[in-house]
Design a protein around this motif. Structure first.
Motif, PDB file in Angstrom:
ATOM      1  N   TYR A   1     -12.490   8.332  52.831  1.00  0.00           N
ATOM      2  CA  TYR A   1     -11.444   7.633  52.068  1.00  0.00           C
ATOM      3  C   TYR A   1     -11.279   8.250  50.694  1.00  0.00           C
ATOM      4  O   TYR A   1     -12.109   9.062  50.247  1.00  0.00           O
ATOM      5  N   GLN A   2     -10.212   7.851  50.017  1.00  0.00           N
ATOM      6  CA  GLN A   2     -10.035   8.234  48.619  1.00  0.00           C
ATOM      7  C   GLN A   2      -9.510   7.052  47.820  1.00  0.00           C
ATOM      8  O   GLN A   2      -8.846   6.162  48.358  1.00  0.00           O
ATOM      9  N   ILE A   3      -9.855   7.055  46.539  1.00  0.00           N
ATOM     10  CA  ILE A   3      -9.354   6.063  45.586  1.00  0.00           C
ATOM     11  C   ILE A   3      -8.639   6.863  44.503  1.00  0.00           C
ATOM     12  O   ILE A   3      -9.243   7.710  43.839  1.00  0.00           O
ATOM     13  N   LYS A   4      -7.340   6.620  44.343  1.00  0.00           N
ATOM     14  CA  LYS A   4      -6.521   7.392  43.418  1.00  0.00           C
ATOM     15  C   LYS A   4      -5.774   6.434  42.523  1.00  0.00           C
ATOM     16  O   LYS A   4      -5.124   5.515  43.022  1.00  0.00           O
ATOM     17  N   GLY A   5      -5.873   6.647  41.208  1.00  0.00           N
ATOM     18  CA  GLY A   5      -5.128   5.789  40.295  1.00  0.00           C
ATOM     19  C   GLY A   5      -6.065   5.098  39.340  1.00  0.00           C
ATOM     20  O   GLY A   5      -6.552   5.696  38.393  1.00  0.00           O
ATOM     21  N   SER A   6      -6.362   3.843  39.617  1.00  0.00           N
ATOM     22  CA  SER A   6      -7.203   3.078  38.696  1.00  0.00           C
ATOM     23  C   SER A   6      -8.085   2.122  39.487  1.00  0.00           C
ATOM     24  O   SER A   6      -7.875   1.905  40.678  1.00  0.00           O
ATOM     25  N   PHE A   7      -9.085   1.572  38.813  1.00  0.00           N
ATOM     26  CA  PHE A   7      -9.819   0.455  39.412  1.00  0.00           C
ATOM     27  C   PHE A   7     -10.086  -0.596  38.358  1.00  0.00           C
ATOM     28  O   PHE A   7     -10.014  -0.322  37.154  1.00  0.00           O
ATOM     29  N   GLU A   8     -10.376  -1.809  38.819  1.00  0.00           N
ATOM     30  CA  GLU A   8     -10.434  -2.959  37.915  1.00  0.00           C
ATOM     31  C   GLU A   8     -11.833  -3.203  37.374  1.00  0.00           C
ATOM     32  O   GLU A   8     -12.038  -3.333  36.188  1.00  0.00           O
ATOM     33  N   ASP A   9     -12.801  -3.298  38.253  1.00  0.00           N
ATOM     34  CA  ASP A   9     -14.156  -3.571  37.798  1.00  0.00           C
ATOM     35  C   ASP A   9     -15.174  -3.189  38.864  1.00  0.00           C
ATOM     36  O   ASP A   9     -14.813  -2.892  40.003  1.00  0.00           O
ATOM     37  N   VAL A  10     -16.423  -3.184  38.447  1.00  0.00           N
ATOM     38  CA  VAL A  10     -17.500  -2.722  39.311  1.00  0.00           C
ATOM     39  C   VAL A  10     -18.702  -3.628  39.098  1.00  0.00           C
ATOM     40  O   VAL A  10     -19.096  -3.879  37.956  1.00  0.00           O
TER      41      VAL A  10
ATOM     42  N   ALA B   1     -23.386  -2.932  45.558  1.00  0.00           N
ATOM     43  CA  ALA B   1     -22.491  -2.656  44.437  1.00  0.00           C
ATOM     44  C   ALA B   1     -21.095  -2.353  44.974  1.00  0.00           C
ATOM     45  O   ALA B   1     -20.933  -1.582  45.922  1.00  0.00           O
ATOM     46  N   TRP B   2     -20.085  -3.016  44.326  1.00  0.00           N
ATOM     47  CA  TRP B   2     -18.696  -2.900  44.775  1.00  0.00           C
ATOM     48  C   TRP B   2     -17.798  -2.467  43.627  1.00  0.00           C
ATOM     49  O   TRP B   2     -17.990  -2.901  42.491  1.00  0.00           O
ATOM     50  N   LEU B   3     -16.791  -1.701  43.963  1.00  0.00           N
ATOM     51  CA  LEU B   3     -15.723  -1.339  43.029  1.00  0.00           C
ATOM     52  C   LEU B   3     -14.463  -2.047  43.517  1.00  0.00           C
ATOM     53  O   LEU B   3     -14.159  -1.995  44.710  1.00  0.00           O
ATOM     54  N   THR B   4     -13.749  -2.701  42.620  1.00  0.00           N
ATOM     55  CA  THR B   4     -12.529  -3.414  43.002  1.00  0.00           C
ATOM     56  C   THR B   4     -11.300  -2.648  42.529  1.00  0.00           C
ATOM     57  O   THR B   4     -11.217  -2.276  41.355  1.00  0.00           O
ATOM     58  N   THR B   5     -10.375  -2.405  43.450  1.00  0.00           N
ATOM     59  CA  THR B   5      -9.133  -1.721  43.081  1.00  0.00           C
ATOM     60  C   THR B   5      -7.961  -2.342  43.817  1.00  0.00           C
ATOM     61  O   THR B   5      -8.136  -3.129  44.754  1.00  0.00           O
ATOM     62  N   ASP B   6      -6.745  -1.984  43.372  1.00  0.00           N
ATOM     63  CA  ASP B   6      -5.542  -2.437  44.063  1.00  0.00           C
ATOM     64  C   ASP B   6      -5.452  -1.696  45.407  1.00  0.00           C
ATOM     65  O   ASP B   6      -5.770  -0.503  45.471  1.00  0.00           O
ATOM     66  N   ILE B   7      -5.008  -2.374  46.441  1.00  0.00           N
ATOM     67  CA  ILE B   7      -4.963  -1.735  47.767  1.00  0.00           C
ATOM     68  C   ILE B   7      -4.066  -0.490  47.767  1.00  0.00           C
ATOM     69  O   ILE B   7      -4.274   0.405  48.568  1.00  0.00           O
ATOM     70  N   SER B   8      -3.106  -0.415  46.833  1.00  0.00           N
ATOM     71  CA  SER B   8      -2.222   0.755  46.783  1.00  0.00           C
ATOM     72  C   SER B   8      -2.968   2.006  46.315  1.00  0.00           C
ATOM     73  O   SER B   8      -2.495   3.126  46.493  1.00  0.00           O
TER      74      SER B   8
ATOM     75  N   ALA C   1      -6.092  -6.767  46.581  1.00  0.00           N
ATOM     76  CA  ALA C   1      -7.293  -6.055  46.128  1.00  0.00           C
ATOM     77  C   ALA C   1      -8.145  -5.625  47.311  1.00  0.00           C
ATOM     78  O   ALA C   1      -8.115  -6.230  48.379  1.00  0.00           O
ATOM     79  N   VAL C   2      -8.897  -4.557  47.093  1.00  0.00           N
ATOM     80  CA  VAL C   2      -9.900  -4.138  48.066  1.00  0.00           C
ATOM     81  C   VAL C   2     -11.154  -3.772  47.283  1.00  0.00           C
ATOM     82  O   VAL C   2     -11.071  -3.248  46.168  1.00  0.00           O
ATOM     83  N   ASP C   3     -12.309  -4.074  47.841  1.00  0.00           N
ATOM     84  CA  ASP C   3     -13.585  -3.700  47.247  1.00  0.00           C
ATOM     85  C   ASP C   3     -14.186  -2.571  48.084  1.00  0.00           C
ATOM     86  O   ASP C   3     -14.200  -2.649  49.309  1.00  0.00           O
ATOM     87  N   ILE C   4     -14.698  -1.559  47.388  1.00  0.00           N
ATOM     88  CA  ILE C   4     -15.288  -0.403  48.057  1.00  0.00           C
ATOM     89  C   ILE C   4     -16.766  -0.326  47.675  1.00  0.00           C
ATOM     90  O   ILE C   4     -17.116  -0.499  46.499  1.00  0.00           O
ATOM     91  N   THR C   5     -17.624  -0.013  48.637  1.00  0.00           N
ATOM     92  CA  THR C   5     -19.062   0.083  48.331  1.00  0.00           C
ATOM     93  C   THR C   5     -19.346   1.330  47.487  1.00  0.00           C
ATOM     94  O   THR C   5     -18.961   2.441  47.852  1.00  0.00           O
ATOM     95  N   LEU C   6     -20.034   1.137  46.369  1.00  0.00           N
ATOM     96  CA  LEU C   6     -20.390   2.277  45.507  1.00  0.00           C
ATOM     97  C   LEU C   6     -21.289   3.254  46.232  1.00  0.00           C
ATOM     98  O   LEU C   6     -21.236   4.463  46.009  1.00  0.00           O
ATOM     99  N   GLY C   7     -22.133   2.725  47.109  1.00  0.00           N
ATOM    100  CA  GLY C   7     -23.077   3.584  47.817  1.00  0.00           C
ATOM    101  C   GLY C   7     -22.421   4.555  48.773  1.00  0.00           C
ATOM    102  O   GLY C   7     -23.045   5.528  49.198  1.00  0.00           O
ATOM    103  N   SER C   8     -21.163   4.312  49.134  1.00  0.00           N
ATOM    104  CA  SER C   8     -20.472   5.235  50.042  1.00  0.00           C
ATOM    105  C   SER C   8     -19.656   6.280  49.285  1.00  0.00           C
ATOM    106  O   SER C   8     -19.068   7.173  49.907  1.00  0.00           O
ATOM    107  N   LEU C   9     -19.616   6.201  47.944  1.00  0.00           N
ATOM    108  CA  LEU C   9     -18.916   7.229  47.162  1.00  0.00           C
ATOM    109  C   LEU C   9     -19.688   8.547  47.233  1.00  0.00           C
ATOM    110  O   LEU C   9     -20.923   8.548  47.255  1.00  0.00           O
ATOM    111  N   ASP C  10     -18.967   9.657  47.220  1.00  0.00           N
ATOM    112  CA  ASP C  10     -19.636  10.969  47.187  1.00  0.00           C
ATOM    113  C   ASP C  10     -20.402  11.136  45.881  1.00  0.00           C
ATOM    114  O   ASP C  10     -21.456  11.769  45.855  1.00  0.00           O
ATOM    115  N   GLU C  11     -19.838  10.592  44.792  1.00  0.00           N
ATOM    116  CA  GLU C  11     -20.492  10.683  43.482  1.00  0.00           C
ATOM    117  C   GLU C  11     -20.597   9.293  42.854  1.00  0.00           C
ATOM    118  O   GLU C  11     -19.823   8.939  41.968  1.00  0.00           O
TER     119      GLU C  11
END
Ligand SMILES: [Zn+2]
Ligand SMILES: [Zn+2]
Length: 144
Positions: free
Chosen positions: A20-29, A47-54, A94-104
């Protein structure tokens, strides 16, 4: 919490089937200590990152999906089981993404702990971040 702009983050599951990719901005972590995140991840906290689904899209593969509560739905790799995303009908944009699945994962800094009422007793937190027994001050993180 504070919005972070101009981000490009990529991630995926353990086996690489889902990316997946997250492009643009995110709200909180933040860290969630609720019992559903614990079971879904197999870890004491997630740990979760919250961003707009767009801002979020899958770039490879398709995740499996599990309705984990009346309002929550979790997406994970059908092959290796890595938990990737969380949606709640209480915040449909909104969608929350697991921080542990980020490449960085170190590109993102957690800001708080929520649902600490359910925190496992032997887990000791020493990071000095704000802790909340519920969904937090803005209430936009209903991760149950
Ligand atoms: Zn996988
Ligand atoms: Zn949770």
């Amino acid at each position: 919490m504070s919005k972070v702009s101009d981000v490009y983050l990529a991630g995926g599951c353990l086996c690489g089937a889902v990316r997946y990719q997250i492009k643009g901005s995110f709200e909180d972590v933040g860290f969630c200590h609720c019992s559903l995140c614990r079971k879904a991840s197999g870890s004491p906290t997630t740990a979760w990152l919250t961003t707009d689904i767009s801002n979020f899209q899958y770039t490879e593969g398709k995740p499996a999906s599990y309705q984990s509560s009346a309002v929550g739905r979790r997406e994970f790799c059908h092959n290796c089981g890595t938990q990737l995303a969380f949606y709640t009908s209480e915040a449909p944009n909104a969608v929350d993404i697991t921080l542990g699945s980020l490449d960085e994962p170190e590109a993102v800094q957690p800001q708080y702990h929520i649902w600490c009422e359910y925190k496992v007793g032997w887990l000791s937190i020493a990071d000095g971040l704000p802790r909340f027994d519920d969904a937090g001050p803005d209430g936009v993180s209903p991760r149950e």
